[in-house]
Design a protein around this motif. Structure first.
Motif, PDB file in Angstrom:
ATOM      1  N   THR A   1       0.792  -1.233   0.000  1.00 51.66           N
ATOM      2  CA  THR A   1       0.000   0.000   0.000  1.00 51.66           C
ATOM      3  C   THR A   1       0.826   1.286   0.000  1.00 51.66           C
ATOM      4  O   THR A   1       0.470   2.229  -0.709  1.00 51.66           O
ATOM      5  CB  THR A   1      -0.999  -0.001   1.176  1.00 51.66           C
ATOM      6  OG1 THR A   1      -1.833  -1.152   1.046  1.00 51.66           O
ATOM      7  CG2 THR A   1      -1.854   1.237   1.186  1.00 51.66           C
ATOM      8  N   PRO A   2       1.923   1.389   0.714  1.00 49.81           N
ATOM      9  CA  PRO A   2       2.672   2.661   0.695  1.00 49.81           C
ATOM     10  C   PRO A   2       3.345   2.968  -0.652  1.00 49.81           C
ATOM     11  O   PRO A   2       3.681   4.117  -0.925  1.00 49.81           O
ATOM     12  CB  PRO A   2       3.741   2.470   1.777  1.00 49.81           C
ATOM     13  CG  PRO A   2       3.274   1.348   2.610  1.00 49.81           C
ATOM     14  CD  PRO A   2       2.450   0.486   1.741  1.00 49.81           C
ATOM     15  N   LEU A   3       3.535   1.969  -1.487  1.00 51.24           N
ATOM     16  CA  LEU A   3       4.315   2.163  -2.718  1.00 51.24           C
ATOM     17  C   LEU A   3       3.776   3.247  -3.643  1.00 51.24           C
ATOM     18  O   LEU A   3       4.548   4.103  -4.097  1.00 51.24           O
ATOM     19  CB  LEU A   3       4.467   0.824  -3.458  1.00 51.24           C
ATOM     20  CG  LEU A   3       5.214  -0.260  -2.700  1.00 51.24           C
ATOM     21  CD1 LEU A   3       5.236  -1.553  -3.506  1.00 51.24           C
ATOM     22  CD2 LEU A   3       6.614   0.184  -2.353  1.00 51.24           C
ATOM     23  N   PRO A   4       2.472   3.280  -3.964  1.00 54.31           N
ATOM     24  CA  PRO A   4       1.995   4.356  -4.845  1.00 54.31           C
ATOM     25  C   PRO A   4       2.182   5.754  -4.244  1.00 54.31           C
ATOM     26  O   PRO A   4       2.492   6.711  -4.962  1.00 54.31           O
ATOM     27  CB  PRO A   4       0.516   4.044  -5.033  1.00 54.31           C
ATOM     28  CG  PRO A   4       0.378   2.597  -4.709  1.00 54.31           C
ATOM     29  CD  PRO A   4       1.431   2.307  -3.690  1.00 54.31           C
ATOM     30  N   PHE A   5       2.018   5.878  -2.937  1.00 56.76           N
ATOM     31  CA  PHE A   5       2.187   7.173  -2.279  1.00 56.76           C
ATOM     32  C   PHE A   5       3.653   7.616  -2.333  1.00 56.76           C
ATOM     33  O   PHE A   5       3.957   8.772  -2.613  1.00 56.76           O
ATOM     34  CB  PHE A   5       1.699   7.105  -0.823  1.00 56.76           C
ATOM     35  CG  PHE A   5       0.242   6.806  -0.704  1.00 56.76           C
ATOM     36  CD1 PHE A   5      -0.706   7.806  -0.873  1.00 56.76           C
ATOM     37  CD2 PHE A   5      -0.198   5.521  -0.429  1.00 56.76           C
ATOM     38  CE1 PHE A   5      -2.053   7.546  -0.776  1.00 56.76           C
ATOM     39  CE2 PHE A   5      -1.554   5.242  -0.325  1.00 56.76           C
ATOM     40  CZ  PHE A   5      -2.479   6.247  -0.501  1.00 56.76           C
ATOM     41  N   LEU A   6       4.546   6.664  -2.064  1.00 60.21           N
ATOM     42  CA  LEU A   6       5.973   6.979  -2.117  1.00 60.21           C
ATOM     43  C   LEU A   6       6.413   7.271  -3.550  1.00 60.21           C
ATOM     44  O   LEU A   6       7.270   8.130  -3.776  1.00 60.21           O
ATOM     45  CB  LEU A   6       6.789   5.825  -1.526  1.00 60.21           C
ATOM     46  CG  LEU A   6       6.562   5.572  -0.032  1.00 60.21           C
ATOM     47  CD1 LEU A   6       7.291   4.315   0.418  1.00 60.21           C
ATOM     48  CD2 LEU A   6       6.993   6.773   0.793  1.00 60.21           C
TER      49      LEU A   6
ATOM     50  N   ALA B   1       8.596  11.217  -7.086  1.00 63.06           N
ATOM     51  CA  ALA B   1       8.579  11.377  -8.545  1.00 63.06           C
ATOM     52  C   ALA B   1       9.287  10.203  -9.229  1.00 63.06           C
ATOM     53  O   ALA B   1      10.078  10.373 -10.150  1.00 63.06           O
ATOM     54  CB  ALA B   1       9.187  12.714  -8.957  1.00 63.06           C
ATOM     55  N   ALA B   2       8.971   9.000  -8.770  1.00 63.36           N
ATOM     56  CA  ALA B   2       9.557   7.785  -9.339  1.00 63.36           C
ATOM     57  C   ALA B   2       9.080   7.602 -10.780  1.00 63.36           C
ATOM     58  O   ALA B   2       8.028   8.110 -11.163  1.00 63.36           O
ATOM     59  CB  ALA B   2       9.157   6.579  -8.494  1.00 63.36           C
ATOM     60  N   PRO B   3       9.863   6.895 -11.600  1.00 64.03           N
ATOM     61  CA  PRO B   3       9.475   6.718 -13.005  1.00 64.03           C
ATOM     62  C   PRO B   3       8.222   5.862 -13.198  1.00 64.03           C
ATOM     63  O   PRO B   3       7.605   5.905 -14.258  1.00 64.03           O
ATOM     64  CB  PRO B   3      10.693   6.043 -13.638  1.00 64.03           C
ATOM     65  CG  PRO B   3      11.473   5.477 -12.512  1.00 64.03           C
ATOM     66  CD  PRO B   3      11.164   6.299 -11.297  1.00 64.03           C
ATOM     67  N   VAL B   4       7.832   5.097 -12.178  1.00 65.93           N
ATOM     68  CA  VAL B   4       6.616   4.281 -12.279  1.00 65.93           C
ATOM     69  C   VAL B   4       5.449   5.087 -11.713  1.00 65.93           C
ATOM     70  O   VAL B   4       5.475   5.483 -10.547  1.00 65.93           O
ATOM     71  CB  VAL B   4       6.770   2.954 -11.493  1.00 65.93           C
ATOM     72  CG1 VAL B   4       5.502   2.118 -11.587  1.00 65.93           C
ATOM     73  CG2 VAL B   4       7.974   2.180 -11.974  1.00 65.93           C
ATOM     74  N   PRO B   5       4.429   5.354 -12.546  1.00 66.19           N
ATOM     75  CA  PRO B   5       3.305   6.160 -12.054  1.00 66.19           C
ATOM     76  C   PRO B   5       2.494   5.418 -10.986  1.00 66.19           C
ATOM     77  O   PRO B   5       2.348   4.190 -11.049  1.00 66.19           O
ATOM     78  CB  PRO B   5       2.455   6.400 -13.305  1.00 66.19           C
ATOM     79  CG  PRO B   5       2.922   5.436 -14.325  1.00 66.19           C
ATOM     80  CD  PRO B   5       4.289   4.982 -13.937  1.00 66.19           C
ATOM     81  N   PRO B   6       1.953   6.160 -10.012  1.00 62.63           N
ATOM     82  CA  PRO B   6       1.162   5.532  -8.948  1.00 62.63           C
ATOM     83  C   PRO B   6      -0.015   4.710  -9.472  1.00 62.63           C
ATOM     84  O   PRO B   6      -0.332   3.667  -8.910  1.00 62.63           O
ATOM     85  CB  PRO B   6       0.670   6.715  -8.112  1.00 62.63           C
ATOM     86  CG  PRO B   6       1.654   7.804  -8.389  1.00 62.63           C
ATOM     87  CD  PRO B   6       2.127   7.602  -9.788  1.00 62.63           C
ATOM     88  N   VAL B   7      -0.647   5.147 -10.545  1.00 56.78           N
ATOM     89  CA  VAL B   7      -1.792   4.412 -11.091  1.00 56.78           C
ATOM     90  C   VAL B   7      -1.367   3.006 -11.518  1.00 56.78           C
ATOM     91  O   VAL B   7      -2.074   2.030 -11.265  1.00 56.78           O
ATOM     92  CB  VAL B   7      -2.416   5.176 -12.283  1.00 56.78           C
ATOM     93  CG1 VAL B   7      -3.465   4.341 -12.986  1.00 56.78           C
ATOM     94  CG2 VAL B   7      -3.012   6.488 -11.813  1.00 56.78           C
TER      95      VAL B   7
ATOM     96  N   TRP C   1      -1.011   0.930  -8.431  1.00 58.66           N
ATOM     97  CA  TRP C   1      -2.315   0.526  -7.903  1.00 58.66           C
ATOM     98  C   TRP C   1      -2.897  -0.645  -8.694  1.00 58.66           C
ATOM     99  O   TRP C   1      -3.429  -1.594  -8.120  1.00 58.66           O
ATOM    100  CB  TRP C   1      -3.308   1.689  -7.888  1.00 58.66           C
ATOM    101  CG  TRP C   1      -3.124   2.615  -6.734  1.00 58.66           C
ATOM    102  CD1 TRP C   1      -2.801   3.939  -6.782  1.00 58.66           C
ATOM    103  CD2 TRP C   1      -3.233   2.302  -5.342  1.00 58.66           C
ATOM    104  NE1 TRP C   1      -2.700   4.460  -5.517  1.00 58.66           N
ATOM    105  CE2 TRP C   1      -2.970   3.478  -4.612  1.00 58.66           C
ATOM    106  CE3 TRP C   1      -3.523   1.139  -4.640  1.00 58.66           C
ATOM    107  CZ2 TRP C   1      -2.991   3.523  -3.224  1.00 58.66           C
ATOM    108  CZ3 TRP C   1      -3.554   1.179  -3.251  1.00 58.66           C
ATOM    109  CH2 TRP C   1      -3.285   2.361  -2.563  1.00 58.66           C
ATOM    110  N   VAL C   2      -2.769  -0.583 -10.021  1.00 64.59           N
ATOM    111  CA  VAL C   2      -3.269  -1.685 -10.861  1.00 64.59           C
ATOM    112  C   VAL C   2      -2.522  -2.975 -10.517  1.00 64.59           C
ATOM    113  O   VAL C   2      -3.138  -4.039 -10.343  1.00 64.59           O
ATOM    114  CB  VAL C   2      -3.130  -1.341 -12.364  1.00 64.59           C
ATOM    115  CG1 VAL C   2      -3.380  -2.557 -13.240  1.00 64.59           C
ATOM    116  CG2 VAL C   2      -4.075  -0.201 -12.740  1.00 64.59           C
ATOM    117  N   GLY C   3      -1.208  -2.901 -10.397  1.00 67.34           N
ATOM    118  CA  GLY C   3      -0.420  -4.076 -10.038  1.00 67.34           C
ATOM    119  C   GLY C   3      -0.768  -4.615  -8.668  1.00 67.34           C
ATOM    120  O   GLY C   3      -0.860  -5.836  -8.470  1.00 67.34           O
ATOM    121  N   ILE C   4      -0.981  -3.729  -7.713  1.00 70.37           N
ATOM    122  CA  ILE C   4      -1.334  -4.145  -6.352  1.00 70.37           C
ATOM    123  C   ILE C   4      -2.685  -4.858  -6.347  1.00 70.37           C
ATOM    124  O   ILE C   4      -2.850  -5.899  -5.707  1.00 70.37           O
ATOM    125  CB  ILE C   4      -1.330  -2.929  -5.394  1.00 70.37           C
ATOM    126  CG1 ILE C   4       0.104  -2.464  -5.155  1.00 70.37           C
ATOM    127  CG2 ILE C   4      -2.033  -3.255  -4.078  1.00 70.37           C
ATOM    128  CD1 ILE C   4       0.219  -1.122  -4.451  1.00 70.37           C
TER     129      ILE C   4
END
Length: 188
Positions: free
Chosen positions: A32-37, A42-48, A51-54
């Motif tokens: 759960t913390p991964l998309p927020f972090l 500003a990581a190269p992997v977008p939060p969306v 979320w889809v992967g999670i």
């Protein structure tokens, strides 16, 4: 082979709710913390995408934890609900007449698991994380005449209770991490 069939001696054993809740909770706590972090750093992997992967991972884990063991006078089978694709989790079925013995094997962590060995030499893992494991083992002994006096579950409930407690602590840390990440995101 269902519990509602004409055979009155069939039983369904489901995965222990303690195990299911603990493992699903641990998955949520770890992911759960991964998309927020990702958003804050500003990581190269977008939060969306995270979320889809999670969500896909959660569904996959839930599917893997939805196994059922069905036993009756004819045999034992490991099945999954119809919504679980067969390529993902197939299950198996074994007539009692094919069971030659229960063979113990040591796991990499030092535990012991048991396999049904057939007369043809095939091996089927004895499901050990079900509710009513002792009753399942008695059923196996009655139907196969294989001695099961030394067969015990792989993990005791207290092990999963400790893991559940640690998962709850991790969820508290997650709450702090997400709150901090959101506050950090508002400052920037």
């Amino acid at each position: 082979m269902t519990a509602n069939s004409a055979d009155t001696s069939s039983s369904i054993f489901r995965l222990s709710p303690l195990i299911r809740i603990t493992l699903l909770g641990l998955y949520v706590a770890l992911t759960t913390p991964l998309p927020f972090l990702s958003q804050v750093t500003a990581a190269p992997v977008p939060p969306v995408l995270l979320w889809v992967g999670i969500i896909i991972g959660f569904i996959g884990l839930y599917a893997a934890l939805s196994e059922r063991v069905i036993v009756d006078d004819q045999g034992i089978q490991l099945t999954y609900p119809q919504w679980v694709p067969r390529f993902f989790r197939k299950g198996w079925s074994l007539p009692w007449s094919q069971v030659k013995e229960l063979k113990p094997r040591t796991t990499g962590q030092g535990g012991i698991v048991y396999y049904f060995l057939t007369h043809e030499g095939k091996a089927y893992l004895l499901p050990m994380r079900v509710v009513g494991f002792a009753r399942l083992v008695k059923f196996v002994q009655q139907k196969t005449q294989v001695d099961t006096t030394d067969v015990y579950p792989l993990a005791q409930p207290w092990m999963y209770l400790i893991l559940l407690f640690m998962t709850l602590l991790l969820l508290l840390v997650d709450g702090w991490t997400i709150t901090t990440a959101l506050a950090q995101g508002n400052i920037n």
